[in-house]
Scaffold this motif. Structure first.
Motif, short mmCIF file in Angstrom:
data_model
loop_
_atom_site.label_atom_id
_atom_site.label_comp_id
_atom_site.label_asym_id
_atom_site.label_seq_id
_atom_site.Cartn_x
_atom_site.Cartn_y
_atom_site.Cartn_z
N ILE A 77 39.05 39.42 44.22
CA ILE A 77 40.35 38.84 44.57
C ILE A 77 40.19 37.37 44.91
O ILE A 77 41.00 36.53 44.49
CB ILE A 77 41.00 39.64 45.73
N SER A 78 39.14 37.03 45.63
CA SER A 78 38.86 35.62 45.96
C SER A 78 38.65 34.79 44.70
O SER A 78 39.13 33.66 44.61
CB SER A 78 37.63 35.50 46.86
N ILE A 79 37.94 35.35 43.74
CA ILE A 79 37.71 34.65 42.47
C ILE A 79 39.04 34.38 41.78
O ILE A 79 39.30 33.28 41.29
CB ILE A 79 36.74 35.44 41.57
N GLY A 80 39.91 35.38 41.76
CA GLY A 80 41.23 35.20 41.18
C GLY A 80 42.01 34.11 41.89
O GLY A 80 42.72 33.31 41.26
N SER A 81 41.86 34.04 43.19
CA SER A 81 42.57 33.02 43.97
C SER A 81 42.03 31.63 43.69
O SER A 81 42.77 30.65 43.77
CB SER A 81 42.48 33.34 45.46
#
Length: 119
Positions: free
Chosen positions: A68-72
């Protein structure tokens, strides 16, 4: 349980958020609840999901929050590009932020791989 404050990735992402808050203060007032809010939420999501993932009990769960952090990081990168294209900030101002975003993304990917290889 892991201490998220010990991760370099979290530290870098936390500093990035502070820089994005500073830059977005100069966006037009009409964007306070638009692009300024969106870019802040996307950036905040990066270290927030690292912190939340640290509270999970398995490496696999932690890795999911890193996803999720990577997507953000991708979302934040696009929103910076958009803010530049709309004239809310300059290419010079976002160049350093993009370098930090790329470093953060790289470290997140490495940490995720390490977690998943431990299983």
């Amino acid at each position: 349980m892991r201490d998220y404050k010990k991760y370099d990735t979290w530290k870098i992402a936390h500093e990035l958020v502070k820089e994005i808050y500073t830059i977005s203060e100069n966006f037009p007032k009409s964007e306070l609840f638009g692009l300024a809010s969106q870019i802040r939420r996307a950036a905040v999501s990066i270290p927030t999901n690292i912190a939340e993932g640290c509270g999970r009990f398995t490496d696999k769960e932690f890795a999911r929050f890193l996803d999720i952090s990577i997507g953000s990081t991708n979302e934040t990168e696009y929103l910076l590009l958009l803010s530049c294209d709309l004239g809310f900030t300059s290419k010079d101002k976002i160049a350093d932020l993009n370098a930090t975003l790329n470093l953060t993304r790289q470290k997140l990917i490495q940490l995720r791989k390490k977690l998943l290889n431990n299983n």
